[in-house]
Write a protein that holds these residues in place. Structure first.
Motif, short mmCIF file in Angstrom:
data_model
loop_
_atom_site.label_atom_id
_atom_site.label_comp_id
_atom_site.label_asym_id
_atom_site.label_seq_id
_atom_site.Cartn_x
_atom_site.Cartn_y
_atom_site.Cartn_z
N ARG A 115 0.82 -1.21 0.00
CA ARG A 115 0.00 0.00 0.00
C ARG A 115 0.85 1.26 0.00
O ARG A 115 0.49 2.27 -0.57
N ASP A 116 1.98 1.19 0.69
CA ASP A 116 2.80 2.38 0.86
C ASP A 116 3.82 2.56 -0.27
O ASP A 116 4.47 3.59 -0.33
N TYR A 118 6.54 1.19 -0.31
CA TYR A 118 7.75 1.38 0.50
C TYR A 118 8.23 0.02 0.94
O TYR A 118 7.67 -0.60 1.84
N GLN A 148 11.33 -2.15 6.38
CA GLN A 148 11.37 -3.50 6.95
C GLN A 148 10.43 -4.46 6.23
O GLN A 148 10.37 -5.64 6.57
N GLU A 207 17.51 3.07 14.43
CA GLU A 207 18.00 1.80 13.92
C GLU A 207 19.33 1.41 14.56
O GLU A 207 19.61 0.23 14.77
N GLU A 264 8.45 -0.46 11.45
CA GLU A 264 8.90 0.05 10.16
C GLU A 264 9.94 1.12 10.45
O GLU A 264 9.96 1.69 11.56
N THR A 265 10.81 1.37 9.48
CA THR A 265 11.86 2.36 9.69
C THR A 265 11.80 3.42 8.60
O THR A 265 11.39 3.14 7.46
N TRP A 266 12.19 4.61 8.98
CA TRP A 266 12.23 5.72 8.02
C TRP A 266 13.34 6.67 8.46
O TRP A 266 13.37 7.09 9.62
N LYS A 267 14.27 6.92 7.57
CA LYS A 267 15.41 7.81 7.84
C LYS A 267 16.14 7.45 9.13
O LYS A 267 16.48 8.32 9.94
N PRO A 297 -1.59 -3.18 10.78
CA PRO A 297 -2.24 -1.89 11.04
C PRO A 297 -3.06 -1.42 9.85
O PRO A 297 -2.77 -1.79 8.71
N GLU A 298 -4.04 -0.61 10.16
CA GLU A 298 -4.93 -0.12 9.11
C GLU A 298 -4.15 0.64 8.04
O GLU A 298 -4.44 0.54 6.86
N SER A 299 -3.16 1.43 8.46
CA SER A 299 -2.32 2.07 7.45
C SER A 299 -0.86 1.79 7.74
O SER A 299 -0.46 1.67 8.90
N GLY A 300 -0.07 1.68 6.67
CA GLY A 300 1.37 1.51 6.82
C GLY A 300 1.97 2.82 7.31
O GLY A 300 1.30 3.86 7.32
N LEU A 301 3.24 2.76 7.68
CA LEU A 301 3.88 3.97 8.23
C LEU A 301 3.82 5.12 7.22
O LEU A 301 3.52 6.26 7.59
N MET A 302 4.09 4.84 5.95
CA MET A 302 4.13 5.93 4.97
C MET A 302 2.75 6.55 4.76
O MET A 302 2.64 7.76 4.58
N THR A 303 1.73 5.73 4.79
CA THR A 303 0.38 6.27 4.68
C THR A 303 0.07 7.14 5.90
O THR A 303 -0.52 8.21 5.79
N ALA A 355 1.60 10.48 5.70
CA ALA A 355 0.94 11.32 4.70
C ALA A 355 1.98 12.15 3.94
O ALA A 355 3.02 11.63 3.55
N PRO A 381 6.64 13.65 4.98
CA PRO A 381 8.04 13.51 4.53
C PRO A 381 8.48 14.61 3.57
O PRO A 381 9.65 14.99 3.56
#
Lengths: 350, 382
Positions: free
Chosen positions: A110-111, A113, A212, B44, B138-141, B152-158, B161, B164
Motif C-alpha cells: 500500500r505504501d 515502501y 522493513q 536503527e 517500520e523504519t524511516w530515515k 495496522p490499518e495504514s502503513g507507516l508511509m500512509t 501522509a 516527509p
C-alpha cells in the motif's frame, strides 16, 4: 484451446556474445493481450527443422513502464531453441508466441515502501531486470539491493544499463564473479567469489533493509537458487517473502502408488476427451494424442500453461513449481505432471 | 462555578480542562490513541546487530523490537504466551533466543516458541502452533516506528501522509548520538505538545533564548495529523553560521539553514537544526506527569563534547543544563522556560476560574488542530 499469435521480430539486440534480446512488434489489436506484468514469460513456438519446439522465455521488458515487448535469451550448450534464437532468428521473421503468463509476479504494498533483495545468476537476470526497472520507476520510496552472479565480467547481461541505474541512490548492486580469472572494473562493487551461503550472509549484513517490508526474488541456475533460498530461510526470512522463478526443474519426487491404466477425462472449452494412462505416464500427451486441444509449453511443471482444475479423483505431481499454494488448495493441477493415483480422474481447463 | 468555555472571550479551545486533569481521559488516550497509531520507538542504530533488542511501551502494549539474523527488524508483544510474563527488559542482546524468566519458555528472535521445559506436562497443547504475538515495526530515515497491531490499518508511509515532503534535509541515519536528556514535567502530555507547536510563545517566553530564528517568517501547517514547522535564521545567525561552517551537518545545505520543528502526531517532536537533529519523545506517565526523552544526534566532528558545547552555546541553553539561576525564566535555558510555562498551566487548571480566554489567529492554529486530532481518536464531538 491454445492461443498463440504470429508476432514479427522488430529488432535483435546482442547483449553479450552468448545472449540476445528479441524485440517483438505487437500490433495494436493485440496490445492488451500481450501486455502482461513484470516477471512473466512468453511461450515461443518455434519451427526448427520441421519440428515444433515450445519454450518459455522471461520478458526482460517492463510492461508497467512501456517499451516494446522483449525477451532475452542466452545460448545454452544443448539448447535447440536458444541456439536457434541466438544464431538463426532474423529481424522480420514471424514467430508464434503465446501471451505473457507465470507466477513470478509481485503485488506492490500500500505504501510503495519496500526493500527488495534481488538475486540473479547468469541469464536468470532476465525477469529480475523486468522487475528492477519497474520497482525503481513505480515505487519512488522503495530500495533495491541486488546480488548478480556470473562466471566472468564479459558474460554479464545488461551490464551497461545496470551501471547506469546505480546512479539512483536507491539501488545497490554487487557482482559476484566465480571464474578464476575474473577481473573487476571501475565503479561497480565486485566480489570474486561464488554467491554461496556465507556470501549471502555478508550481503544481507552489508545491506540492511531500508523499509522493513522486504521481498526476496531469486532467479538463476538450480544450484544458485537452492543456495540462496536455503541461506535466506536459515537466516529466518519467512517463506512467504521469497519468490522464485525456475528455468530448470529440480529432481522430481517419485510416487509408488500411481495407478496403472487409469481412465481420465478432460474438458477443454466444452469439448471432452478421454484417454487411458499407463503407470508413470502423465495425462498430457495421451490426451493430446486423443485430440484434446490442451495448451502446454515446458512439460516440466514450470510454466503453468497446462494448468487444469481437478474435478474427480487424485493425481501425483512430481513437480509443481508453476502452482501457488492457493492454486494447489483450489485443486489446480498441471496436466504435464499429473499421474493418476485413482482409477478415474476428471479435469477441466476452463 | 464556571465552565472554562463560558469564560472565553475569543476563539475557544476544543478540549475541556478535564482532558488535561482526569484519569479517565488519560486511560482513554492510552487505549484509543497511543495503542492505535504508529509511534517513534528509537533509532536503527539502537539495534544494529542480529539479536539486539529494545523494549518500548505502545499505549497499553509492552512491545520489543529485535533485529533478526536476516537483519530485518521484527516487533513482538513483550509477554510470554504461557502466563504473560514480561520477557525482555530495557535494551540488550539476545541472539540465541528469548527466555522467559518465569518458567524458561524460550522463543527464537523470529518469535517462534522453540523450547518448553518439561514438555511432557503440556501433552494436550499444540505448542508448535504457539508464537509470540506480533506487532509492527517500520523504519524511516534511520528512525524506528512501532505499531501494536500486526496488520495496522495504514502503513507507516500512509500514516506520515505528505509529512516527509516537509521534513527537511536531515538524514538522521548519517548522524551519531550524543548524551540523551530526560526531563519529567508536572504537566499533562498535551500541554507539552501544545507548547511545542505554539508559534506565539516563541516571540515572548523565548525572546532571549530562541532569538536566532525569524519567527515572523515561520511556515507551518498540518500534513495529515502531523504538524510541520520551519523558520529561517535571522541575519545575525546566518552570518554566524557562514563563519562556522565546520559545525554544520553535511546534509544541511545553506538554503535549508533554519529550524525545522515538527510534531509527529500524537507526541513525537522532531527538531532539525543546522548542527543537530533531535527527537523529543513526549511520554505520558499520568494525567499531570510527562516524561520528555530527548535524543540528540550530530555529526562525528561535533561529537566531542567540546565541539558540541561550543557549537550549541550559540543556542542559549539548548540541550545544556540550567545555567544555575534559581528563576527558570532567567536561566537562559529555553527548556526551563517551557517547563515553567507548562507546569504553571497545569496548576492553573485546578482553579475554578481557569479558562483559555482566546486563541490567536495563525500562530496558535497548531494547538487547535492538535486538539481536534486528539478528540477524533477519542470519539469526542468538538
Amino acid at each position: 484451446m491454445s492461443r498463440a499469435f504470429r508476432l514479427r521480430v522488430a529488432d535483435l539486440r546482442r547483449e553479450t556474445t552468448e545472449a540476445v534480446s528479441v524485440v517483438f512488434d505487437v500490433p495494436d489489436a493485440l496490445a492488451s493481450t500481450f501486455r502482461g506484468v513484470e516477471g512473466q514469460h512468453l511461450v515461443l513456438r518455434l519451427d526448427i527443422d520441421g519440428r515444433e519446439v515450445r519454450r518459455p522465455y522471461s520478458m526482460s521488458s517492463s510492461p508497467s513502464i512501456g517499451g516494446p515487448l522483449t525477451i532475452t535469451v542466452k545460448s545454452m550448450p544443448d539448447g535447440v531453441a536458444s541456439v536457434y534464437i541466438n544464431n538463426h532468428l532474423r529481424v522480420g521473421d514471424e514467430v508464434s508466441v503465446e501471451p505473457p503468463a507465470g507466477n513470478f509476479v509481485l503485488r506492490a504494498n500500500r505504501d510503495g515502501y519496500r526493500t527488495y533483495y534481488l538475486f540473479a545468476g547468469g541469464s536468470g537476470v532476465t525477469p529480475i531486470m523486468s522487475h528492477l526497472r519497474a520497482i525503481l520507476h513505480s515505487e519512488p520510496r522503495s530500495h533495491v539491493r541486488m546480488a548478480y552472479a556470473n562466471r566472468e565480467s564479459k558474460s554479464i547481461i545488461f551490464n551497461e544499463e545496470l551501471g547506469e541505474m546505480e546512479s539512483d541512490g536507491r539501488f545497490r548492486l554487487v557482482h559476484y564473479l566465480s571464474g578464476s580469472r575474473a577481473r573487476s572494473w571501475g565503479g561497480s562493487d565486485v566480489r570474486r567469489r561464488r554467491l554461496d551461503k556465507e556470501e549471502i550472509r555478508h550481503f544481507l549484513a552489508d545491506h540492511p533493509p531500508v523499509s522493513q517490508d522486504c521481498r526476496y526474488l531469486i532467479c538463476g541456475p538450480p544450484g544458485l537458487m537452492e543456495a540462496v533460498e536455503g541461506a535466506l530461510l536459515d537466516l529466518g526470512v519467512p517463506h512467504s517473502d521469497v519468490l522464485l522463478e525456475r528455468f530448470t526443474p529440480p529432481p522430481a519426487k517419485r510416487s509408488d502408488h500411481v495407478f496403472d491404466g487409469a481412465s481420465v477425462l478432460v474438458d477443454v472449452a466444452g469439448s471432452s476427451t478421454s484417454a487411458v494412462i499407463k503407470a508413470g505416464d502423465t495425462m498430457l500427451r495421451p490426451l493430446i494424442a486423443q485430440g484434446a486441444d490442451i495448451p502446454f509449453a515446458c512439460e516440466s511443471g514450470i510454466c503453468g500453461t497446462c494448468m487444469a482444475k481437478l474435478v474427480t479423483g487424485e493425481v501425483h505431481m512430481p513437480i509443481t513449481f508453476a502452482l501457488s499454494e492457493a492454486q494447489k488448495s483450489a485443486n489446480q493441477i498441471l496436466l504435464c505432471q499429473a499421474q493418476p493415483t485413482t482409477e478415474f480422474v476428471e479435469a477441466t481447463t476452463t | 462555578m464556571s465552565n472554562p468555555m463560558e469564560t472565553a472571550f475569543g476563539k475557544t479551545p476544543l478540549l475541556p480542562a478535564e482532558a488535561y486533569t482526569s484519569q479517565d481521559w488519560f486511560d482513554r488516550e492510552q487505549r484509543d490513541l497511543f495503542s492505535t497509531v504508529w509511534q517513534f520507538a528509537g533509532f536503527e542504530k539502537d539495534v544494529s546487530e542480529p539479536g539486539d533488542y529494545f523494549t518500548v511501551q505502545v499505549g497499553l502494549h509492552p512491545v520489543f523490537v529485535v533485529r533478526g539474523d536476516d537483519h530485518r527488524l521484527r516487533a513482538f508483544h513483550n509477554i510470554c504466551r504461557h502466563r504473560g510474563t514480561q520477557l525482555l527488559r530495557a535494551t540488550g542482546q539476545s541472539s540465541t533466543g528469548i527466555v522467559c524468566p518465569y518458567h524458561n519458555w524460550t522463543y527464537s528472535i523470529n518469535g517462534e516458541l522453540i523450547s518448553v521445559p518439561q514438555r511432557e506436562v503440556f501433552a494436550s497443547v499444540d505448542l508448535d502452533a504457539v508464537g509470540l504475538h506480533r506487532a509492527s515495526v517500520e523504519t524511516w530515515k534511520g528512525m524506528v516506528f512501532v505499531h501494536s497491531d500486526p496488520e495496522p490499518e495504514s502503513g507507516l508511509m500512509t500514516w506520515l501522509a505528505s509529512f516527509p515532503d516537509h521534513f527537511g534535509p536531515h538524514e538522521p541515519a548519517n548522524l551519531v548520538e550524543v548524551d540523551p536528556i530526560i526531563h519529567e514535567w508536572k504537566a499533562n502530555w498535551k500541554i507539552v505538545v501544545e507548547n511545542y507547536i505554539d508559534g506565539y510563545h516563541l516571540f515572548h517566553l523565548h525572546a532571549a533564548t530562541l532569538d536566532m530564528y525569524d519567527h515572523a517568517r515561520a511556515e507551518s501547517g498540518f500534513r495529515g495529523p502531523h504538524f510541520a514547522f520551519y523558520e529561517p535564521p535571522v541575519d545575525d545567525m546566518r552570518s554566524w553560521l557562514a563563519s562556522n561552517r565546520s559545525y554544520i551537518l553535511d546534509d544541511v545545505g545553506e538554503k535549508d539553514w533554519g529550524a525545522f520543528v515538527h510534531m509527529l502526531f500524537p507526541a513525537t517532536g522532531l527538531t532539525g537544526l543546522e548542527m543537530s537533529f533531535s527527537v523529543f519523545q513526549i511520554i505520558p506517565l499520568g494525567p499531570a506527569l510527562t516524561r520528555i526523552h530527548i535524543r540528540n544526534l550530530t555529526n562525528e566532528k561535533n561529537r566531542s563534547a567540546a565541539r558540541w558545547e561550543a557549537g550549541l552555546s550559540r543556542l542559549g541553553g539548548w540541550f545544556s543544563k540550567s545555567q544555575g539561576a534559581d528563576d527558570p525564566l532567567a536561566s537562559g535555558d529555553f527548556m526551563e522556560e517551557d517547563r515553567y510555562a507548562c507546569e504553571q498551566q497545569q496548576r492553573a487548571m485546578q482553579s475554578p476560574l481557569f479558562g483559555v480566554g482566546a486563541t490567536s489567529d495563525g500562530y496558535e492554529d497548531g494547538v487547535l488542530g492538535f486538539q481536534r486530532n486528539v478528540a477524533k481518536h477519542l470519539g469526542e464531538e468538538v
